[in-house]
Design a protein around this motif. Structure first.
Motif, PDB file in Angstrom:
ATOM      1  N   CYS A 251       0.787  -1.452   0.114  1.00 59.28           N
ATOM      2  CA  CYS A 251       0.069   0.026   0.009  1.00 59.28           C
ATOM      3  C   CYS A 251       0.934   1.241   0.029  1.00 59.28           C
ATOM      4  O   CYS A 251       2.017   1.280   0.741  1.00 59.28           O
ATOM      5  CB  CYS A 251      -0.818   0.099   1.373  1.00 59.28           C
ATOM      6  SG  CYS A 251      -2.279  -1.358   1.289  1.00 59.28           S
ATOM      7  N   THR A 254      -1.251   5.290   4.298  1.00 55.45           N
ATOM      8  CA  THR A 254      -2.115   4.881   5.446  1.00 55.45           C
ATOM      9  C   THR A 254      -3.443   4.775   4.684  1.00 55.45           C
ATOM     10  O   THR A 254      -4.346   4.079   5.174  1.00 55.45           O
ATOM     11  CB  THR A 254      -2.162   5.408   6.553  1.00 55.45           C
ATOM     12  OG1 THR A 254      -2.281   7.068   6.556  1.00 55.45           O
ATOM     13  CG2 THR A 254      -0.604   5.424   7.292  1.00 55.45           C
ATOM     14  N   CYS A 257      -4.093   1.823   2.766  1.00 52.96           N
ATOM     15  CA  CYS A 257      -4.076   0.608   3.626  1.00 52.96           C
ATOM     16  C   CYS A 257      -5.301   0.595   4.371  1.00 52.96           C
ATOM     17  O   CYS A 257      -6.176  -0.451   4.391  1.00 52.96           O
ATOM     18  CB  CYS A 257      -2.929   0.951   4.708  1.00 52.96           C
ATOM     19  SG  CYS A 257      -3.383  -0.048   6.445  1.00 52.96           S
ATOM     20  N   ARG A 258      -6.034   1.565   4.856  1.00 53.54           N
ATOM     21  CA  ARG A 258      -7.274   1.668   5.404  1.00 53.54           C
ATOM     22  C   ARG A 258      -8.296   1.380   4.550  1.00 53.54           C
ATOM     23  O   ARG A 258      -9.264   0.573   5.036  1.00 53.54           O
ATOM     24  CB  ARG A 258      -7.642   3.086   6.284  1.00 53.54           C
ATOM     25  CG  ARG A 258      -6.755   3.413   7.316  1.00 53.54           C
ATOM     26  CD  ARG A 258      -6.701   4.900   7.770  1.00 53.54           C
ATOM     27  NE  ARG A 258      -8.058   4.938   8.470  1.00 53.54           N
ATOM     28  CZ  ARG A 258      -9.261   5.406   8.054  1.00 53.54           C
ATOM     29  NH1 ARG A 258      -9.076   6.343   7.207  1.00 53.54           N
ATOM     30  NH2 ARG A 258     -10.477   5.686   9.056  1.00 53.54           N
ATOM     31  N   GLU A 261      -7.935  -2.572   4.042  1.00 55.75           N
ATOM     32  CA  GLU A 261      -8.252  -3.399   5.600  1.00 55.75           C
ATOM     33  C   GLU A 261      -9.658  -3.358   5.883  1.00 55.75           C
ATOM     34  O   GLU A 261     -10.340  -3.923   6.504  1.00 55.75           O
ATOM     35  CB  GLU A 261      -7.505  -2.675   6.614  1.00 55.75           C
ATOM     36  CG  GLU A 261      -5.853  -3.305   6.040  1.00 55.75           C
ATOM     37  CD  GLU A 261      -5.632  -4.839   6.213  1.00 55.75           C
ATOM     38  OE1 GLU A 261      -6.396  -5.353   6.796  1.00 55.75           O
ATOM     39  OE2 GLU A 261      -4.684  -5.239   5.384  1.00 55.75           O
ATOM     40  N   PHE A 287      -3.641  -7.747  10.351  1.00 54.43           N
ATOM     41  CA  PHE A 287      -3.723  -7.262   8.851  1.00 54.43           C
ATOM     42  C   PHE A 287      -4.164  -8.450   8.104  1.00 54.43           C
ATOM     43  O   PHE A 287      -3.689  -9.341   8.120  1.00 54.43           O
ATOM     44  CB  PHE A 287      -2.393  -6.754   8.400  1.00 54.43           C
ATOM     45  CG  PHE A 287      -2.037  -5.414   9.026  1.00 54.43           C
ATOM     46  CD1 PHE A 287      -2.368  -4.093   8.281  1.00 54.43           C
ATOM     47  CD2 PHE A 287      -1.533  -5.109  10.311  1.00 54.43           C
ATOM     48  CE1 PHE A 287      -2.259  -2.878   8.849  1.00 54.43           C
ATOM     49  CE2 PHE A 287      -1.025  -3.942  10.603  1.00 54.43           C
ATOM     50  CZ  PHE A 287      -1.633  -2.772  10.035  1.00 54.43           C
ATOM     51  N   MET A 290      -2.606  -6.265   3.627  1.00 52.60           N
ATOM     52  CA  MET A 290      -1.396  -5.494   3.324  1.00 52.60           C
ATOM     53  C   MET A 290      -0.120  -6.399   3.874  1.00 52.60           C
ATOM     54  O   MET A 290      -0.092  -6.732   4.862  1.00 52.60           O
ATOM     55  CB  MET A 290      -1.502  -3.975   4.072  1.00 52.60           C
ATOM     56  CG  MET A 290      -0.327  -3.261   3.870  1.00 52.60           C
ATOM     57  SD  MET A 290      -0.402  -1.702   4.288  1.00 52.60           S
ATOM     58  CE  MET A 290       0.075  -1.960   6.227  1.00 52.60           C
ATOM     59  N   LEU A 293       4.196  -1.326   3.304  1.00 62.11           N
ATOM     60  CA  LEU A 293       3.762  -0.083   3.187  1.00 62.11           C
ATOM     61  C   LEU A 293       4.732   1.139   3.008  1.00 62.11           C
ATOM     62  O   LEU A 293       5.834   1.259   3.582  1.00 62.11           O
ATOM     63  CB  LEU A 293       3.209   0.159   4.916  1.00 62.11           C
ATOM     64  CG  LEU A 293       2.366   1.624   5.117  1.00 62.11           C
ATOM     65  CD1 LEU A 293       1.372   1.861   4.101  1.00 62.11           C
ATOM     66  CD2 LEU A 293       2.357   1.777   6.646  1.00 62.11           C
ATOM     67  N   THR A 295       5.197   5.032   3.220  1.00 61.90           N
ATOM     68  CA  THR A 295       4.468   5.953   4.089  1.00 61.90           C
ATOM     69  C   THR A 295       5.325   7.284   4.374  1.00 61.90           C
ATOM     70  O   THR A 295       6.668   6.907   4.082  1.00 61.90           O
ATOM     71  CB  THR A 295       3.753   5.425   5.261  1.00 61.90           C
ATOM     72  OG1 THR A 295       3.112   6.299   5.913  1.00 61.90           O
ATOM     73  CG2 THR A 295       5.000   4.684   6.212  1.00 61.90           C
ATOM     74  N   PHE A 311       1.764  -2.294  12.229  1.00 61.57           N
ATOM     75  CA  PHE A 311       2.253  -3.056  11.091  1.00 61.57           C
ATOM     76  C   PHE A 311       3.387  -3.417  11.586  1.00 61.57           C
ATOM     77  O   PHE A 311       3.821  -4.653  11.488  1.00 61.57           O
ATOM     78  CB  PHE A 311       2.089  -2.342   9.942  1.00 61.57           C
ATOM     79  CG  PHE A 311       2.510  -2.989   8.844  1.00 61.57           C
ATOM     80  CD1 PHE A 311       1.927  -4.219   8.359  1.00 61.57           C
ATOM     81  CD2 PHE A 311       3.721  -2.654   8.059  1.00 61.57           C
ATOM     82  CE1 PHE A 311       2.161  -4.798   7.217  1.00 61.57           C
ATOM     83  CE2 PHE A 311       3.850  -3.406   6.976  1.00 61.57           C
ATOM     84  CZ  PHE A 311       3.365  -4.352   6.322  1.00 61.57           C
TER      85      PHE A 311
END
Length: 341
Positions: A251, A254, A257-258, A261, A287, A290, A293, A295, A311
């Motif tokens: 991902c 975030t 990711c959100r 998920e 998780f 994912m 990440l 970020t 994570f």
């Protein structure tokens, strides 16, 4: 778990106020979830940490120039309105200043009357419902009159508004940029695709709640904000093919990711989905989809550093952040990036 468990000391001078000239020339810290090992690189080296057969998921939301500066009617006193949520019928939920003078019935003007508005209600938490009046298409009016709603820790005026958009932004609706994607160039994305990494897109419209501090002592007492997100069928199919073949789902940000998920099945499979999510990810979360990440660095004691800690482990993340401070990385929206895998 306490909010204070996610504190680290950040010198103000490390908060990046302006973007660097070349997007992918920013620095890139790598963090291994398995070993806690940290590496120091540049963002253009990201392909070296990806594998053919992986997929990269990006948020294609585009930031609205949602900050309007105008005058109160009558009298001409200055006012500021920040668009948050389109409530339909030309009405938006907004943050307004000065709040004490912008109660129900207050009238406003922007761009010498090109756009006018009236406060038609108030909602819980102090936001206002503002109904706008204009000729033509509202988004085109915003493009002419609006300014970028930069995060509160950015104090300098942004000279090039497009620099606060990702190069792949497409769907207007965010009140802030999905900032992890600001590091990508079209050339870098082409190189990633050419090496056999699938690239897919989701949409999550970032709300200003992402900057709302966690004020409760216990993290579980914090009420998470809601944001609207969409997973297209082609992206769901890409993720399912990738996972079935043993590839990783990585991902970007975030927000991506959100989104994943929020809608992933218990076994990690995806289907086309759309709706509001208030998913709150903190240590203890398992998780579902994912595997990696990309970020930015996040504020101390924020929900975003809690997500990253869920994570990669709180102690490992805080140790990496302390090293980033020592190495003088640039932090937050226009700062440097991490790749966690």
């Amino acid at each position: 778990m306490k909010t204070s468990d996610f504190y680290y000391d950040l010198p103000q001078e490390l908060i990046a106020q302006t973007p660097i000239q070349q997007r992918d020339a920013s620095r890139l810290m790598t963090l291994s979830r398995g070993t806690g090992a940290v590496g120091h690189h540049h963002f253009y080296e990201l392909p070296a940490f990806l594998r053919p057969g992986d997929c990269l998921i990006l948020n294609d939301s585009r930031v609205l120039p949602a900050r309007l500066l105008g005058q109160r009617l009558p009298g001409g006193g200055a006012c500021e309105v920040l668009l948050l949520i389109d409530r339909g019928e030309k009405t938006w939920e907004c943050l307004v200043r000065p709040g004490r003078k912008l109660r129900t019935g207050a009238r406003l003007s922007f761009g010498n009357g090109v756009l006018t508005a009236e406060v038609v209600g108030e909602v819980e938490g102090g936001n206002r419902l503002v109904r706008f009046d204009y000729e033509g298409i509202f988004l085109e009016v915003l493009e002419r009159l609006g300014k970028m709603p930069l995060p509160p820790y950015i104090k300098e005026e942004l000279q090039d508004q497009e620099r606060y958009q990702t190069v792949y932004s497409k769907v207007l609706g965010s009140a802030a940029a999905p900032t992890a994607g600001l590091h990508f160039t079209k050339e870098l994305l082409d190189a990633i695709s050419a090496m056999g990494v699938g690239v897919g897109y989701v949409t999550l419209h970032v709300g200003l709640g992402t900057f709302r501090p966690v004020k409760e002592a216990e993290i579980t007492d914090h009420e998470m904000h809601s944001e609207y997100c969409v997973i297209p069928q082609e992206t769901a199919d890409l993720i399912n093919r990738t996972k079935a073949a043993g590839g990783r789902c990585i991902c970007v940000g975030t927000t991506s990711c959100r989104t994943l998920e929020s809608w992933a099945a218990a076994d990690g499979t995806m289907s086309a989905s759309a709706g509001w999510t208030d998913i709150y990810i903190y240590p203890g979360y398992r998780f579902k989809v994912m595997d990696g990440l990309v970020t930015n660095f996040h504020l101390p004691e924020s929900t975003l550093i809690m997500l990253v800690s869920a994570f990669a482990g709180r102690e490992q993340v805080l140790a990496a952040y302390r090293e980033a401070v020592a190495e003088k990385y640039r932090f937050f929206s226009f700062g440097d990036a991490m790749f966690i895998s």
